[in-house]
Design a protein around this motif. Sequence first.
Motif, PDB file in Angstrom:
ATOM      1  N   VAL A  63      32.890  50.005  21.890  1.00 36.65           N
ATOM      2  CA  VAL A  63      33.724  50.633  22.167  1.00 36.65           C
ATOM      3  C   VAL A  63      33.085  50.865  24.287  1.00 36.65           C
ATOM      4  N   THR A  64      31.778  51.033  24.378  1.00 39.26           N
ATOM      5  CA  THR A  64      31.387  51.126  25.196  1.00 39.26           C
ATOM      6  C   THR A  64      30.679  49.445  26.148  1.00 39.26           C
ATOM      7  N   THR A  65      30.658  47.945  25.430  1.00 41.97           N
ATOM      8  CA  THR A  65      30.764  47.385  25.941  1.00 41.97           C
ATOM      9  C   THR A  65      31.665  46.267  25.979  1.00 41.97           C
ATOM     10  N   VAL A  66      32.502  45.759  25.557  1.00 40.44           N
ATOM     11  CA  VAL A  66      33.166  45.551  26.094  1.00 40.44           C
ATOM     12  C   VAL A  66      33.825  45.023  27.235  1.00 40.44           C
ATOM     13  N   PRO A  67      34.257  46.828  27.789  1.00 41.64           N
ATOM     14  CA  PRO A  67      35.463  46.711  28.536  1.00 41.64           C
ATOM     15  C   PRO A  67      34.689  45.757  30.097  1.00 41.64           C
ATOM     16  N   LEU A  68      33.121  45.988  30.080  1.00 42.82           N
ATOM     17  CA  LEU A  68      32.584  45.254  31.326  1.00 42.82           C
ATOM     18  C   LEU A  68      32.658  43.722  31.226  1.00 42.82           C
ATOM     19  N   ALA A  69      33.366  43.162  30.685  1.00 43.08           N
ATOM     20  CA  ALA A  69      34.130  41.694  30.365  1.00 43.08           C
ATOM     21  C   ALA A  69      34.961  41.709  31.486  1.00 43.08           C
ATOM     22  N   SER A  70      35.999  43.158  31.785  1.00 41.55           N
ATOM     23  CA  SER A  70      36.996  42.686  32.998  1.00 41.55           C
ATOM     24  C   SER A  70      36.382  42.724  34.212  1.00 41.55           C
ATOM     25  N   ALA A  71      35.123  42.864  34.394  1.00 40.33           N
ATOM     26  CA  ALA A  71      34.408  42.327  35.718  1.00 40.33           C
ATOM     27  C   ALA A  71      34.640  41.413  36.063  1.00 40.33           C
ATOM     28  N   LEU A  72      35.367  39.957  35.232  1.00 37.83           N
ATOM     29  CA  LEU A  72      35.819  38.750  35.583  1.00 37.83           C
ATOM     30  C   LEU A  72      36.661  38.738  36.289  1.00 37.83           C
ATOM     31  N   LEU A  73      37.165  39.245  36.542  1.00 37.81           N
ATOM     32  CA  LEU A  73      38.705  39.838  37.612  1.00 37.81           C
ATOM     33  C   LEU A  73      37.922  40.200  38.296  1.00 37.81           C
ATOM     34  N   ALA A  74      37.628  40.760  39.244  1.00 33.43           N
ATOM     35  CA  ALA A  74      36.918  41.986  40.283  1.00 33.43           C
ATOM     36  C   ALA A  74      37.115  40.317  41.377  1.00 33.43           C
ATOM     37  N   PRO A  75      36.934  38.954  41.233  1.00 37.55           N
ATOM     38  CA  PRO A  75      37.235  39.125  42.504  1.00 37.55           C
ATOM     39  C   PRO A  75      39.127  39.084  42.765  1.00 37.55           C
ATOM     40  N   LEU A  76      39.665  39.217  41.790  1.00 30.82           N
ATOM     41  CA  LEU A  76      41.646  39.177  42.116  1.00 30.82           C
ATOM     42  C   LEU A  76      41.926  40.836  42.444  1.00 30.82           C
ATOM     43  N   PHE A  77      40.808  42.060  42.844  1.00 25.03           N
ATOM     44  CA  PHE A  77      41.395  43.026  43.223  1.00 25.03           C
ATOM     45  C   PHE A  77      40.524  43.655  43.902  1.00 25.03           C
ATOM     46  N   ILE A  78      38.775  42.982  44.391  1.00 26.74           N
ATOM     47  CA  ILE A  78      37.989  43.893  45.442  1.00 26.74           C
ATOM     48  C   ILE A  78      37.795  42.815  46.406  1.00 26.74           C
ATOM     49  N   PRO A  79      37.521  42.454  48.037  1.00 31.23           N
ATOM     50  CA  PRO A  79      37.580  42.262  48.488  1.00 31.23           C
ATOM     51  C   PRO A  79      35.890  41.870  49.035  1.00 31.23           C
ATOM     52  N   GLU A  80      35.368  40.590  49.056  1.00 33.10           N
ATOM     53  CA  GLU A  80      34.474  40.656  49.188  1.00 33.10           C
ATOM     54  C   GLU A  80      33.371  41.739  50.816  1.00 33.10           C
ATOM     55  N   SER A  81      32.565  41.502  51.136  1.00 29.79           N
ATOM     56  CA  SER A  81      31.822  42.605  52.301  1.00 29.79           C
ATOM     57  C   SER A  81      32.349  41.872  53.878  1.00 29.79           C
ATOM     58  N   ILE A  82      32.520  42.557  54.581  1.00 33.14           N
ATOM     59  CA  ILE A  82      32.779  42.446  56.012  1.00 33.14           C
ATOM     60  C   ILE A  82      32.021  41.853  56.492  1.00 33.14           C
ATOM     61  N   ARG A  83      30.779  42.486  56.458  1.00 33.98           N
ATOM     62  CA  ARG A  83      29.937  42.755  56.644  1.00 33.98           C
ATOM     63  C   ARG A  83      28.862  41.444  56.417  1.00 33.98           C
ATOM     64  N   TRP A  84      29.274  41.249  54.991  1.00 31.65           N
ATOM     65  CA  TRP A  84      28.399  39.999  54.570  1.00 31.65           C
ATOM     66  C   TRP A  84      29.111  38.596  55.093  1.00 31.65           C
ATOM     67  N   LEU A  85      30.317  38.530  54.760  1.00 31.53           N
ATOM     68  CA  LEU A  85      31.203  37.310  55.247  1.00 31.53           C
ATOM     69  C   LEU A  85      30.750  37.176  57.371  1.00 31.53           C
ATOM     70  N   ILE A  86      30.489  38.348  58.126  1.00 28.47           N
ATOM     71  CA  ILE A  86      30.028  38.077  59.605  1.00 28.47           C
ATOM     72  C   ILE A  86      28.814  37.521  59.612  1.00 28.47           C
ATOM     73  N   GLY A  87      27.600  38.177  58.817  1.00 30.70           N
ATOM     74  CA  GLY A  87      26.678  37.173  58.407  1.00 30.70           C
ATOM     75  C   GLY A  87      26.800  36.247  58.153  1.00 30.70           C
ATOM     76  N   ALA A  88      26.889  35.876  57.638  1.00 32.28           N
ATOM     77  CA  ALA A  88      27.331  34.485  56.601  1.00 32.28           C
ATOM     78  C   ALA A  88      27.471  33.496  57.505  1.00 32.28           C
ATOM     79  N   GLY A  89      28.317  34.632  58.347  1.00 29.77           N
ATOM     80  CA  GLY A  89      29.160  33.078  59.418  1.00 29.77           C
ATOM     81  C   GLY A  89      30.262  32.456  58.928  1.00 29.77           C
ATOM     82  N   GLN A  90      31.161  33.626  57.819  1.00 34.24           N
ATOM     83  CA  GLN A  90      33.100  33.311  57.288  1.00 34.24           C
ATOM     84  C   GLN A  90      33.182  34.404  57.956  1.00 34.24           C
ATOM     85  N   ILE A  91      34.015  33.625  59.462  1.00 29.69           N
ATOM     86  CA  ILE A  91      34.181  34.713  59.808  1.00 29.69           C
ATOM     87  C   ILE A  91      35.745  34.801  59.472  1.00 29.69           C
TER      88      ILE A  91
END
Length: 612
Positions: free
Chosen positions: A279-307
Amino acid sequence: MKSTPHTLTWALPPDEAVTLDDILIYLGEFGTYQKYLFCTLLFFCWFLIFVYFSQTFLTVLPPEYWCKLPEVKGLTNEQVRDFMIPSIHKVPYEGHHLPYSRCWMYDVPIDKVLAAKQPDESWPIKQCTDWYFKLTKADMPYMSVAAEQKWVCNEAYKATLAQSIFFVGSIVGGMFFGWMADKHGRVPVLIGTNLMGLIGGLCTLYISEFWHFCACRFVVGLAYDNTFMIAYILVLEYVGPQWRTFAANMSYGIFYTSGAIGMAWMAYGIADWRTFTLVTTVPLASALLAPLFIPESIRWLIGAGQIERAMNILATIEKINKKSIPPDVYNEFLVDCKKTAAELAAETHTVLDLFKTRRLRRITLLLTITWGIIQMSYDGHIRCLDSLGMDVFTTFTIASATELPSELLIIYTLDVLGRRWTLFASVILSGLFSLIAACFSIGVYFASFAICGRFFINIASNIAMQYAAELLPTVVRAEGVAFIHVLGYVTSIFSPYIAFSSRVMYNLPMIILGTVCVLGGTLCLFLPETLMEQLPQTLMDGELFGIDQSFWEAPFTKKKPPLEPKGHHLHAKRPVSRADLLRSSMISGRKGNVRRYGEMKRRASQASPPRR
């Protein structure tokens, strides 16, 4: 994201750049989008709790267990125990408060024992080879993995060793995933760390040997901290300066407290360690959906040149919050982002730079030592919960409930009393309450003072990492904080052994924790105060930071007006790069940026609806 004509004109003085915090004033510091991100932290905070605390309930033992005895018709197991088990005073000290031994039994035939009216202490004794565990609804309703595998008496060290191996995994995971986060982005690492926890947790279901369990704890340890911390940092990046302290502390206080309390009674209600693990392990699989709900770091994107990708995220926030960035501000920010990307690509600073100059080296070492003591004490208090004389579910609930009030206290005092004296007081008080607890026998007073020690170490742990982030120069801040954080895992390796020392003397863990906290609290006074100070950005800033402060100086003993943010740093007297300005939090404390942000908020309120 395209600009359109706009009537509002605004610009910073020519020596200042538009920072991401400036942009957030226009986008809404805690608007609909930020509140949505704030709520997503609930899940990742619970994932952290599942990873961190699961072993507490996987290896907890019933308070009463003794050698497995032959069944005797007409007598209960307890009655046979009273004949066959020697007094605790007859055997080597086992470090518990029960009147009978858990590890020894009389080495005489059962008939001879029953024929006697009472046990004879002259009878020979032998060590147990099997045990009976007394399960009760009130104290412990299920057989844990430690009970099934018989990790008691001479093998009681195994659960402690497995927890230390978990922290070894945390060290490896902290370094590896920290490097991955800088190279490939925050969101991919958020997914990777949660999947490691998922794999380690599922493998735990199939263990048959101790080394299997250790291997699983190592894999789960790889996920520790980053399961939540990456999401935590990402979300705070999108919250404006005026709301950041609230979001940082209340997200942790509310979600962490509710998750920890809920997990304790989840384990109690499920009453099966394998089902609880699932019960405490299976919910961690939902992290696969993270790109749909959480944006990438703007600071990291700028540092990586992805303006362009970074600007698309800003456009999304504009749309959801129904706010607008004035075209001239947006264009200046875009130009600064491009310059920042070029500067960051050319940066060669490493964490080793923190040790090249005398004062900065001293500050780094003090931060590392104090954080190590705080982290070890925090985890040590958690590991001691099953030795406080109450059932582990109740003590875990009470101790976890101290998280929320500690966060509230920080919110209302940290920007008034300052970092240095608040950290000193919280660590010292934790140590003193632990030492007071050691003066009482196991019971209500012992547990109460120990939990007070836990309360104040909660406060200290929440202050310490913010303090470190403010003291270290911007150019090495991320690497420096990660370095200090990872070294905290090193000291955490010892915390299970501190808890294990209760088998030698019941109050020894509180004595150890109290002593090291008094030492750690004293060291805090040798750090400079950051409240209402412009934070160090270059290595030179870090070397000179706080050089004009006296030892007894405190923010609440003097009147010091908020500093005016400048393009030239207060201490270094030299220009600050645009890359530093983008990542800098400017002046420490909410009031430190009142002048700048008060004017900006007034201008932002006049902005037109968002661009189409």
